[in-house]
Design a protein around this motif. Structure first.
Motif, PDB file in Angstrom:
ATOM      1  N   GLY A  40       0.814  -1.213   0.000  1.00  0.00           N
ATOM      2  CA  GLY A  40       0.000   0.000   0.000  1.00  0.00           C
ATOM      3  C   GLY A  40       0.843   1.256   0.000  1.00  0.00           C
ATOM      4  N   TRP A  41       1.853   1.281   0.862  1.00  0.00           N
ATOM      5  CA  TRP A  41       2.717   2.453   0.901  1.00  0.00           C
ATOM      6  C   TRP A  41       3.548   2.576  -0.375  1.00  0.00           C
ATOM      7  N   ALA A  42       3.946   1.459  -0.970  1.00  0.00           N
ATOM      8  CA  ALA A  42       4.699   1.508  -2.230  1.00  0.00           C
ATOM      9  C   ALA A  42       3.842   2.098  -3.343  1.00  0.00           C
ATOM     10  N   ARG A  43       2.562   1.728  -3.399  1.00  0.00           N
ATOM     11  CA  ARG A  43       1.668   2.300  -4.409  1.00  0.00           C
ATOM     12  C   ARG A  43       1.475   3.796  -4.180  1.00  0.00           C
ATOM     13  N   TRP A  44       1.310   4.172  -2.911  1.00  0.00           N
ATOM     14  CA  TRP A  44       1.135   5.589  -2.620  1.00  0.00           C
ATOM     15  C   TRP A  44       2.384   6.385  -3.020  1.00  0.00           C
ATOM     16  N   PHE A  45       3.582   5.867  -2.707  1.00  0.00           N
ATOM     17  CA  PHE A  45       4.822   6.545  -3.076  1.00  0.00           C
ATOM     18  C   PHE A  45       4.961   6.651  -4.587  1.00  0.00           C
ATOM     19  N   TRP A  46       4.591   5.590  -5.311  1.00  0.00           N
ATOM     20  CA  TRP A  46       4.687   5.612  -6.769  1.00  0.00           C
ATOM     21  C   TRP A  46       3.742   6.660  -7.366  1.00  0.00           C
ATOM     22  N   SER A  51       3.523  11.916 -10.176  1.00  0.00           N
ATOM     23  CA  SER A  51       2.625  13.053 -10.396  1.00  0.00           C
ATOM     24  C   SER A  51       3.389  14.190 -11.051  1.00  0.00           C
ATOM     25  N   MET A  52       2.677  15.038 -11.783  1.00  0.00           N
ATOM     26  CA  MET A  52       3.339  16.106 -12.521  1.00  0.00           C
ATOM     27  C   MET A  52       3.929  17.148 -11.582  1.00  0.00           C
ATOM     28  N   ARG A  53       3.276  17.420 -10.460  1.00  0.00           N
ATOM     29  CA  ARG A  53       3.821  18.444  -9.564  1.00  0.00           C
ATOM     30  C   ARG A  53       5.148  17.992  -8.941  1.00  0.00           C
ATOM     31  N   VAL A  54       5.306  16.686  -8.677  1.00  0.00           N
ATOM     32  CA  VAL A  54       6.580  16.180  -8.159  1.00  0.00           C
ATOM     33  C   VAL A  54       7.656  16.261  -9.244  1.00  0.00           C
ATOM     34  N   ALA A  55       7.272  15.959 -10.494  1.00  0.00           N
ATOM     35  CA  ALA A  55       8.232  16.065 -11.595  1.00  0.00           C
ATOM     36  C   ALA A  55       8.726  17.506 -11.747  1.00  0.00           C
ATOM     37  N   LEU A  56       7.808  18.474 -11.636  1.00  0.00           N
ATOM     38  CA  LEU A  56       8.205  19.874 -11.725  1.00  0.00           C
ATOM     39  C   LEU A  56       9.087  20.270 -10.541  1.00  0.00           C
ATOM     40  N   LEU A  57       8.773  19.745  -9.347  1.00  0.00           N
ATOM     41  CA  LEU A  57       9.591  20.036  -8.183  1.00  0.00           C
ATOM     42  C   LEU A  57      11.000  19.480  -8.342  1.00  0.00           C
ATOM     43  N   LEU A  58      11.106  18.253  -8.857  1.00  0.00           N
ATOM     44  CA  LEU A  58      12.423  17.659  -9.078  1.00  0.00           C
ATOM     45  C   LEU A  58      13.201  18.421 -10.139  1.00  0.00           C
ATOM     46  N   LEU A  59      12.500  18.895 -11.172  1.00  0.00           N
ATOM     47  CA  LEU A  59      13.162  19.681 -12.212  1.00  0.00           C
ATOM     48  C   LEU A  59      13.700  20.987 -11.626  1.00  0.00           C
ATOM     49  N   LEU A  60      12.932  21.595 -10.721  1.00  0.00           N
ATOM     50  CA  LEU A  60      13.397  22.808 -10.052  1.00  0.00           C
ATOM     51  C   LEU A  60      14.618  22.507  -9.185  1.00  0.00           C
ATOM     52  N   PHE A 118      14.128  11.347 -13.734  1.00  0.00           N
ATOM     53  CA  PHE A 118      14.019  10.473 -14.891  1.00  0.00           C
ATOM     54  C   PHE A 118      12.884   9.464 -14.696  1.00  0.00           C
ATOM     55  N   VAL A 119      12.843   8.815 -13.529  1.00  0.00           N
ATOM     56  CA  VAL A 119      11.791   7.827 -13.244  1.00  0.00           C
ATOM     57  C   VAL A 119      10.427   8.501 -13.186  1.00  0.00           C
ATOM     58  N   SER A 120      10.368   9.692 -12.577  1.00  0.00           N
ATOM     59  CA  SER A 120       9.096  10.400 -12.455  1.00  0.00           C
ATOM     60  C   SER A 120       8.519  10.756 -13.820  1.00  0.00           C
ATOM     61  N   ALA A 201       4.958  15.683 -26.054  1.00  0.00           N
ATOM     62  CA  ALA A 201       6.243  15.864 -26.742  1.00  0.00           C
ATOM     63  C   ALA A 201       7.216  16.650 -25.866  1.00  0.00           C
ATOM     64  N   PHE A 202       6.705  17.636 -25.153  1.00  0.00           N
ATOM     65  CA  PHE A 202       7.555  18.435 -24.275  1.00  0.00           C
ATOM     66  C   PHE A 202       8.177  17.562 -23.191  1.00  0.00           C
ATOM     67  N   HIS A 203       7.383  16.712 -22.562  1.00  0.00           N
ATOM     68  CA  HIS A 203       7.904  15.891 -21.470  1.00  0.00           C
ATOM     69  C   HIS A 203       8.794  14.758 -21.986  1.00  0.00           C
ATOM     70  N   ILE A 204       8.457  14.226 -23.161  1.00  0.00           N
ATOM     71  CA  ILE A 204       9.346  13.217 -23.749  1.00  0.00           C
ATOM     72  C   ILE A 204      10.683  13.849 -24.118  1.00  0.00           C
ATOM     73  N   ALA A 205      10.640  15.108 -24.604  1.00  0.00           N
ATOM     74  CA  ALA A 205      11.876  15.811 -24.948  1.00  0.00           C
ATOM     75  C   ALA A 205      12.742  16.033 -23.713  1.00  0.00           C
ATOM     76  N   LEU A 206      12.102  16.238 -22.550  1.00  0.00           N
ATOM     77  CA  LEU A 206      12.880  16.371 -21.321  1.00  0.00           C
ATOM     78  C   LEU A 206      13.645  15.086 -21.012  1.00  0.00           C
ATOM     79  N   ILE A 207      12.990  13.943 -21.252  1.00  0.00           N
ATOM     80  CA  ILE A 207      13.670  12.668 -21.040  1.00  0.00           C
ATOM     81  C   ILE A 207      14.851  12.529 -21.996  1.00  0.00           C
ATOM     82  N   VAL A 208      14.627  12.913 -23.255  1.00  0.00           N
ATOM     83  CA  VAL A 208      15.715  12.849 -24.243  1.00  0.00           C
ATOM     84  C   VAL A 208      16.877  13.741 -23.804  1.00  0.00           C
ATOM     85  N   LEU A 209      16.554  14.933 -23.288  1.00  0.00           N
ATOM     86  CA  LEU A 209      17.598  15.839 -22.823  1.00  0.00           C
ATOM     87  C   LEU A 209      18.360  15.242 -21.639  1.00  0.00           C
ATOM     88  N   LEU A 210      17.645  14.598 -20.733  1.00  0.00           N
ATOM     89  CA  LEU A 210      18.307  13.969 -19.597  1.00  0.00           C
ATOM     90  C   LEU A 210      19.248  12.854 -20.050  1.00  0.00           C
TER      91      LEU A 210
END
Length: 563
Positions: A40-46, A51-60, A118-120, A201-210
């Motif tokens: 249950g906790w693993a699903r919640w963490f995943w 989530s997009m807000r966590v991805a934006l936070l990690l990018l920041l 990257f995983v996010s 495309a924008f988010h896939i391009a971020l992965i390509v950049l990484l």
């Protein structure tokens, strides 16, 4: 529950179905807490990680983490600057060491942010991509029962039959490049799929950049080489003056090529406030790729490198290499070569060392070594001037300061070819017992005291060029990812995804009632304006009945409408 409440509930459900999936953003379930247990906790963490807000936070965080890498000296870029920083900041340096700030991009914390981002991104994009693909395969949803609840709405009555109105509406919407189909008593249409495609495309391009950034750091190589006119370079590790590489780089990864520097030409402003400012730097080279490659000519200029596969050869510096001839006490030539000297200022005042390690014997025939400090002025100003007055060869003068003894080259300790260790050296003295120094012009010779030999400044003054050879395998992918990210972001910002419904039913009096409504992802003037334009065109094909006076020249949001 009353009939009125039931009807309102059904209206809301119908509107929700019609307005659903205008975005590929996943629906978040915040009504329940994760169940107890590891799963249950693993699903919640995943769910939180993807989530997009966590991805934006990690990018920041990644952007903020890269700031120390540009402000603090890095061991991978310049180890000497790091050591100088340690010596100057004895209190701060140990703290930086513990935080990994001298090697930011390979530190544990930066790598953790990088991998989590990257995983996010992958966990966020994959389900949205499948959802968007499903939307493309499907059809726009049918019209809600209460079209008047939508933000943009208009209606009129017409004598045309419902079937004819729906046929005209279907043809009109397809002509305007809507995806449209007839669903029951209404036509459903949708447009603006490029918005979601641009978002993905924008988010896939971020992965390509990484990926490109990671591969560039892991497999890159960066080296410098000073080449005198007439000499050459082969892209092999022993040929470099300085070389740095990524942790996964192998010597076999170097692109096989070689080149010879045929001529270097530099021009400068001769007058005015910008006197001495460089105008052109050009290095004419002959290069070949591979062991048996065909020789080709190329002119390398500043910011115009030679490109060979993943390698780029940049012209980064230049200077002068006076040709020096040294003879021993018997008049035998023991040294003759062009000596590259390093510039000290913008007018190319240069210094270096001439080291005669083998073959020299003094006036008594004893084996000895010579070390001669050299200062070169391309344009000597006369008198006691020790600085060049202009970077070009207008009045070249070479100042020599000779020493003899043990150069220390046999000690096994590395030493710079541009510096002289005088610990075991003795200076030649002039007639007054002072250190011997002499200013030579091209063609002149300095005699060493006691018949110890001569040093001649030949008339030939060669020039050298400094090249930086960079190999970054992810450069093309990074450029493609950056362009794709810009285009995708532009599409997601300026393209609006919207839906249009046209319902035509026959009323109790036999007159057809036409309803048109539109819905977009957010409040925008574009949907009402577009709906008004479509309604006006359809009204021309199905004009209003004589007893109706509705104005369909534009559509306005209905009061109390909900999105």
């Amino acid at each position: 529950m009353s009939d009125t409440e039931t009807e309102q509930s059904q209206d809301q459900e119908g509107l929700g179905a019609a307005g659903s999936q205008l975005s590929t953003a996943p629906q978040e379930d915040t009504g329940t807490l994760p169940g107890l247990g590891v799963i249950g906790w693993a699903r919640w963490f995943w769910r939180q990680l993807t989530s997009m807000r966590v991805a934006l936070l990690l990018l920041l965080l990644l952007s903020l983490g890269a700031i120390p890498g540009s402000l603090i000296p890095q061991t991978g870029a310049d180890a000497s600057k790091v050591e100088a920083f340690r010596a100057a900041h004895t209190t701060l340096a140990p703290v930086y060491d513990k935080l990994g700030l001298f090697h930011v991009y390979s530190s544990v914390w930066f790598s953790a942010i990088y991998i989590l981002l990257f995983v996010s991104l992958i966990g966020c994009i994959v389900p949205r991509t499948w959802q968007f693909a499903g939307q493309l395969r499907g059809r726009p949803p049918g019209a809600p029962r209460r079209l008047d609840r939508l933000p943009a709405y208009t209606t009129w009555r017409t004598t045309a039959g419902p079937e004819q109105v729906r046929a005209d509406a279907l043809a009109l919407l397809k002509k305007r490049r809507f995806r449209a189909h007839t669903a029951g008593d209404a036509v459903a249409a949708e447009k603006g799929y490029l918005r979601e495609l641009g978002n993905l495309a924008f988010h896939i391009a971020l992965i390509v950049l990484l990926i490109a950034f990671a591969s560039g750091q892991l497999f890159k190589s960066d080296g410098t080489k000073l080449v005198v006119e007439g000499d050459g370079f082969s892209n092999a590790l022993p040929m470099y003056d300085d070389f740095k590489s990524g942790s996964l780089f192998r010597n076999d990864d170097l692109v096989p090529f070689s080149f010879d520097l045929k001529d270097f030409k530099g021009t400068y402003e001769l007058s005015g406030p910008n006197r001495g400012t460089p105008r052109t730097f050009e290095a004419k080279i002959d290069y070949s790729v591979g062991a048996d490659g065909r020789t080709r000519a190329k002119t390398v200029q500043v910011n115009q490198p030679l490109k060979i596969d993943d390698s780029k050869v940049y012209l980064v510096s230049h200077g002068y290499a006076p040709v020096i001839t040294v003879r021993d006490g018997k008049g035998e030539v023991v040294y003759k070569d062009a000596v590259p000297l390093l510039p000290l200022d913008g007018n190319v005042t240069s210094q270096g060392v001439i080291k005669v390690m083998d073959g020299y014997h003094d006036a008594k025939g004893r084996y000895d070594q010579l070390g001669i400090r050299a200062f070169f002025l391309p344009t000597y100003g006369g008198g006691a001037s020790v600085l060049s007055q202009f970077p070009a060869l207008l009045n070249p003068v070479l100042n020599l300061e000779p020493y003899h003894g043990d150069l220390g080259v046999n000690s096994g300790l590395p030493q710079s070819v541009y510096q002289l260790d005088k610990k075991h050296m003795k200076g030649f003295k002039d007639d007054q017992g002072k250190q011997l120094r002499a200013n030579l012009k091209p063609g002149q010779t300095m005699k060493l005291p006691g018949g110890a030999g001569t040093v001649t400044f030949e008339k030939d003054v060669k020039e050298w060029a400094g090249f930086q050879i960079v190999q970054e395998p992810g450069g093309a992918w990074a450029l493609g990812g950056a362009i794709t990210a810009i285009l995708g972001l532009a599409a997601s910002l300026f393209i609006q995804r919207r839906r249009i419904w046209v319902r035509a039913v026959r009323g109790a009096d036999g007159v057809t009632v036409v309803e048109m409504a539109g819905l977009g992802r957010s409040e925008s003037a574009k949907v009402p304006e577009e709906l008004g334009d479509l309604a006006g065109t359809l009204y021309d094909r199905a004009p209003g009945a004589p007893d109706t006076h509705e104005d369909v020249s534009h559509a306005v949001p209905a009061e109390g409408a909900e999105q």
